[in-house]
Design a protein around this motif. Structure first.
Motif, PDB file in Angstrom:
ATOM      1  N   HIS A   1       0.854  -1.195   0.000  1.00 35.52           N
ATOM      2  CA  HIS A   1       0.000   0.000   0.000  1.00 35.52           C
ATOM      3  C   HIS A   1       0.874   1.224   0.000  1.00 35.52           C
ATOM      4  CE1 HIS A   1      -3.623  -2.232   0.803  1.00 35.52           C
ATOM      5  NE2 HIS A   1      -2.789  -3.079   1.340  1.00 35.52           N
ATOM      6  N   PRO A   2       0.531   2.233  -0.760  1.00 36.69           N
ATOM      7  CA  PRO A   2       1.401   3.408  -0.823  1.00 36.69           C
ATOM      8  C   PRO A   2       1.656   4.072   0.532  1.00 36.69           C
ATOM      9  CG  PRO A   2      -0.144   3.444  -2.644  1.00 36.69           C
ATOM     10  CD  PRO A   2      -0.549   2.300  -1.764  1.00 36.69           C
ATOM     11  N   ALA A   3       0.618   4.278   1.323  1.00 37.68           N
ATOM     12  CA  ALA A   3       0.842   5.030   2.568  1.00 37.68           C
ATOM     13  C   ALA A   3      -0.385   4.923   3.481  1.00 37.68           C
ATOM     14  CB  ALA A   3       1.101   6.504   2.247  1.00 37.68           C
TER      15      ALA A   3
ATOM     16  N   TYR B   1      -3.260   6.447   6.040  1.00 39.10           N
ATOM     17  CA  TYR B   1      -4.168   7.618   5.993  1.00 39.10           C
ATOM     18  C   TYR B   1      -4.381   8.118   4.555  1.00 39.10           C
ATOM     19  CZ  TYR B   1      -3.253   7.672  10.983  1.00 39.10           C
ATOM     20  OH  TYR B   1      -3.134   7.316  12.295  1.00 39.10           O
ATOM     21  N   THR B   2      -4.519   7.182   3.636  1.00 36.37           N
ATOM     22  CA  THR B   2      -4.849   7.562   2.255  1.00 36.37           C
ATOM     23  C   THR B   2      -6.171   6.861   1.910  1.00 36.37           C
ATOM     24  OG1 THR B   2      -3.419   5.790   1.484  1.00 36.37           O
ATOM     25  CG2 THR B   2      -2.510   8.021   1.404  1.00 36.37           C
ATOM     26  N   PRO B   3      -6.974   7.490   1.060  1.00 34.97           N
ATOM     27  CA  PRO B   3      -8.350   6.991   0.905  1.00 34.97           C
ATOM     28  C   PRO B   3      -8.468   5.613   0.263  1.00 34.97           C
ATOM     29  CG  PRO B   3      -7.905   8.834  -0.603  1.00 34.97           C
ATOM     30  CD  PRO B   3      -6.737   8.741   0.331  1.00 34.97           C
ATOM     31  N   VAL B   4      -7.744   5.387  -0.845  1.00 35.81           N
ATOM     32  CA  VAL B   4      -7.898   4.098  -1.546  1.00 35.81           C
ATOM     33  C   VAL B   4      -7.386   2.961  -0.654  1.00 35.81           C
ATOM     34  CG1 VAL B   4      -7.269   2.783  -3.596  1.00 35.81           C
ATOM     35  CG2 VAL B   4      -7.720   5.230  -3.804  1.00 35.81           C
ATOM     36  N   CYS B   5      -6.244   3.193  -0.018  1.00 36.07           N
ATOM     37  CA  CYS B   5      -5.674   2.171   0.879  1.00 36.07           C
ATOM     38  C   CYS B   5      -6.652   1.837   2.010  1.00 36.07           C
ATOM     39  CB  CYS B   5      -4.367   2.657   1.493  1.00 36.07           C
ATOM     40  SG  CYS B   5      -3.071   2.936   0.296  1.00 36.07           S
ATOM     41  N   THR B   6      -7.326   2.845   2.511  1.00 33.62           N
ATOM     42  CA  THR B   6      -8.294   2.614   3.597  1.00 33.62           C
ATOM     43  C   THR B   6      -9.379   1.641   3.147  1.00 33.62           C
ATOM     44  OG1 THR B   6      -7.839   4.815   4.471  1.00 33.62           O
ATOM     45  CG2 THR B   6      -9.915   3.804   5.145  1.00 33.62           C
TER      46      THR B   6
ATOM     47  N   THR C   1       9.154   7.486  -3.388  1.00 33.25           N
ATOM     48  CA  THR C   1       9.152   7.081  -1.973  1.00 33.25           C
ATOM     49  C   THR C   1       8.062   6.074  -1.635  1.00 33.25           C
ATOM     50  OG1 THR C   1       7.823   9.031  -1.510  1.00 33.25           O
ATOM     51  CG2 THR C   1      10.181   9.217  -1.093  1.00 33.25           C
ATOM     52  N   LEU C   2       6.888   6.214  -2.252  1.00 33.48           N
ATOM     53  CA  LEU C   2       5.774   5.336  -1.884  1.00 33.48           C
ATOM     54  C   LEU C   2       5.832   4.033  -2.668  1.00 33.48           C
ATOM     55  CD1 LEU C   2       2.880   7.966  -1.959  1.00 33.48           C
ATOM     56  CD2 LEU C   2       4.308   7.272  -0.022  1.00 33.48           C
ATOM     57  N   THR C   3       5.299   2.977  -2.089  1.00 33.25           N
ATOM     58  CA  THR C   3       5.204   1.711  -2.825  1.00 33.25           C
ATOM     59  C   THR C   3       4.016   1.771  -3.789  1.00 33.25           C
ATOM     60  OG1 THR C   3       3.887   0.821  -1.018  1.00 33.25           O
ATOM     61  CG2 THR C   3       6.228   0.262  -1.033  1.00 33.25           C
ATOM     62  N   VAL C   4       4.141   1.065  -4.894  1.00 30.53           N
ATOM     63  CA  VAL C   4       2.985   0.876  -5.771  1.00 30.53           C
ATOM     64  C   VAL C   4       2.085  -0.190  -5.136  1.00 30.53           C
ATOM     65  CG1 VAL C   4       4.139   1.563  -7.899  1.00 30.53           C
ATOM     66  CG2 VAL C   4       4.286  -0.822  -7.156  1.00 30.53           C
ATOM     67  N   ARG C   5       0.970  -0.485  -5.792  1.00 29.40           N
ATOM     68  CA  ARG C   5       0.084  -1.535  -5.250  1.00 29.40           C
ATOM     69  C   ARG C   5       0.497  -2.881  -5.846  1.00 29.40           C
ATOM     70  NH1 ARG C   5      -3.675   1.271  -2.528  1.00 29.40           N
ATOM     71  NH2 ARG C   5      -4.034   3.360  -3.328  1.00 29.40           N
ATOM     72  N   SER C   6       1.430  -3.543  -5.204  1.00 30.92           N
ATOM     73  CA  SER C   6       1.907  -4.851  -5.662  1.00 30.92           C
ATOM     74  C   SER C   6       1.132  -5.960  -4.963  1.00 30.92           C
ATOM     75  CB  SER C   6       3.376  -5.051  -5.304  1.00 30.92           C
ATOM     76  OG  SER C   6       4.184  -4.081  -5.878  1.00 30.92           O
TER      77      SER C   6
ATOM     78  N   PRO D   1      -1.224   0.935 -10.120  1.00 29.69           N
ATOM     79  CA  PRO D   1      -0.762   2.247  -9.662  1.00 29.69           C
ATOM     80  C   PRO D   1      -1.493   2.661  -8.381  1.00 29.69           C
ATOM     81  CG  PRO D   1      -2.324   2.497 -11.451  1.00 29.69           C
ATOM     82  CD  PRO D   1      -2.122   1.014 -11.282  1.00 29.69           C
ATOM     83  N   ALA D   2      -0.935   3.652  -7.706  1.00 28.23           N
ATOM     84  CA  ALA D   2      -1.507   4.118  -6.441  1.00 28.23           C
ATOM     85  C   ALA D   2      -2.958   4.557  -6.597  1.00 28.23           C
ATOM     86  CB  ALA D   2      -0.665   5.269  -5.898  1.00 28.23           C
ATOM     87  N   SER D   3      -3.293   5.063  -7.777  1.00 32.44           N
ATOM     88  CA  SER D   3      -4.633   5.655  -7.944  1.00 32.44           C
ATOM     89  C   SER D   3      -5.739   4.639  -8.231  1.00 32.44           C
ATOM     90  CB  SER D   3      -4.575   6.683  -9.082  1.00 32.44           C
ATOM     91  OG  SER D   3      -3.979   6.095 -10.219  1.00 32.44           O
TER      92      SER D   3
HETATM   93  C1  BEZ Z   1      -4.731   6.277  -1.823  1.00 28.01           C
HETATM   94  O1  BEZ Z   1      -4.544   5.238  -1.206  1.00 28.01           O
HETATM   95  O2  BEZ Z   1      -5.814   6.825  -1.826  1.00 28.01           O
HETATM   96  C2  BEZ Z   1      -3.631   6.897  -2.602  1.00 28.01           C
HETATM   97  C3  BEZ Z   1      -2.325   6.771  -2.191  1.00 28.01           C
HETATM   98  C4  BEZ Z   1      -1.320   7.384  -2.905  1.00 28.01           C
HETATM   99  C5  BEZ Z   1      -1.627   8.093  -4.054  1.00 28.01           C
HETATM  100  C6  BEZ Z   1      -2.942   8.192  -4.487  1.00 28.01           C
HETATM  101  C7  BEZ Z   1      -3.953   7.589  -3.755  1.00 28.01           C
END
Ligand code: BEZ
Length: 211
Positions: free
Chosen positions: A37-39, A41-46, A118-123, A140-142
């Motif tokens: 997960h990229p990071a 407190y990010t919306p898609v990861c949540t 810096t952030l990981t992609v969604r692997s 991709p992160a998006s």
């Molecule tokens: C997300 O998880 O929402 C996200 C993370 C990094 C970049 C774009 C979206």
């Protein structure tokens, strides 16, 4: 390091929200899914981690343990889990690696500098009981991943690990499968007694053998 299908999944020891894990030991004799997960407190990861928690029993039925990774720290993960539980109406019930030193991200080539430095992609890495990598996916992160597709792929991987079959486009558990090209047509009745169809000499189908 590039990881290819059939490689042994690199082993590691990491701090997670459920304690220290040695990956190979933790996997035991079962299947595993390692996904990044990229990071925090990010919306898609949540939404993705919430969906994974909701599906934990489905993964467990298939003998698949799930392990998430992101490059944030343990305190951040633990605090963010409260938000995931609240907003996704679930309870996160699987470990998330705190990969602050990027050891796992580097081992699995999860940082793609031309996408983000810096952030990981969604692997996604699906690993079999032999510890070999059976599937890799990179989003991709998006774009949030489709977890029904991950479950479907696991059904296919587990079926084709045990029978000389392959699964056709859009196949779902319970549907007809393709007989492996390594099986001669005259040998099909003995191997697949439920019946078969010869659509072309190279395209033979049979009911799913384990249903
Ligand atoms: C997300 O998880 O929402 C996200 C993370 C990094 C970049 C774009 C979206």
């Amino acid at each position: 390091m590039t990881i290819r299908l059939g490689d042994i999944a690199p082993d590691f020891t990491a701090e997670t929200t459920e304690g220290t894990i040695n990956f190979h030991e933790w996997l035991g004799d079962g299947w595993g899914m390692l996904f990044s997960h990229p990071a925090d407190y990010t919306p898609v990861c949540t939404t993705e981690l919430g969906r994974t928690a909701q599906l934990k029993d489905r993964f467990a039925e298939k003998n698949v343990k799930v392990l998430a990774v992101s490059v944030d720290g343990l305190a951040s993960h633990k605090d963010w889990i409260k938000d995931i539980n609240e907003t996704q109406n679930t309870t996160v019930n699987f470990p998330i690696i705190a990969d602050e030193d990027r050891n796992v991200a580097t081992l699995y080539d999860m940082i793609h500098p031309n996408a983000d430095n810096t952030l990981t992609v969604r692997s996604v890495f699906i690993i079999g009981p032999d510890k070999k990598v059976k599937l890799t996916l990179t989003y991709p992160a998006s774009t949030g991943r489709n977890f029904d597709e991950l479950l479907r792929v696991i059904d296919s991987l587990q079926l084709t690990a045990n029978y000389s079959v392959a699964t056709p486009a859009d196949w779902k558990d319970g549907e007809d499968v393709v007989v492996s090209p390594s099986i001669a047509t005259e040998d099909i009745p003995e191997k697949f007694p439920k019946g078969h169809k010869v659509i072309k000499p190279y395209l033979r189908t049979t009911p799913q053998p384990n249903k």
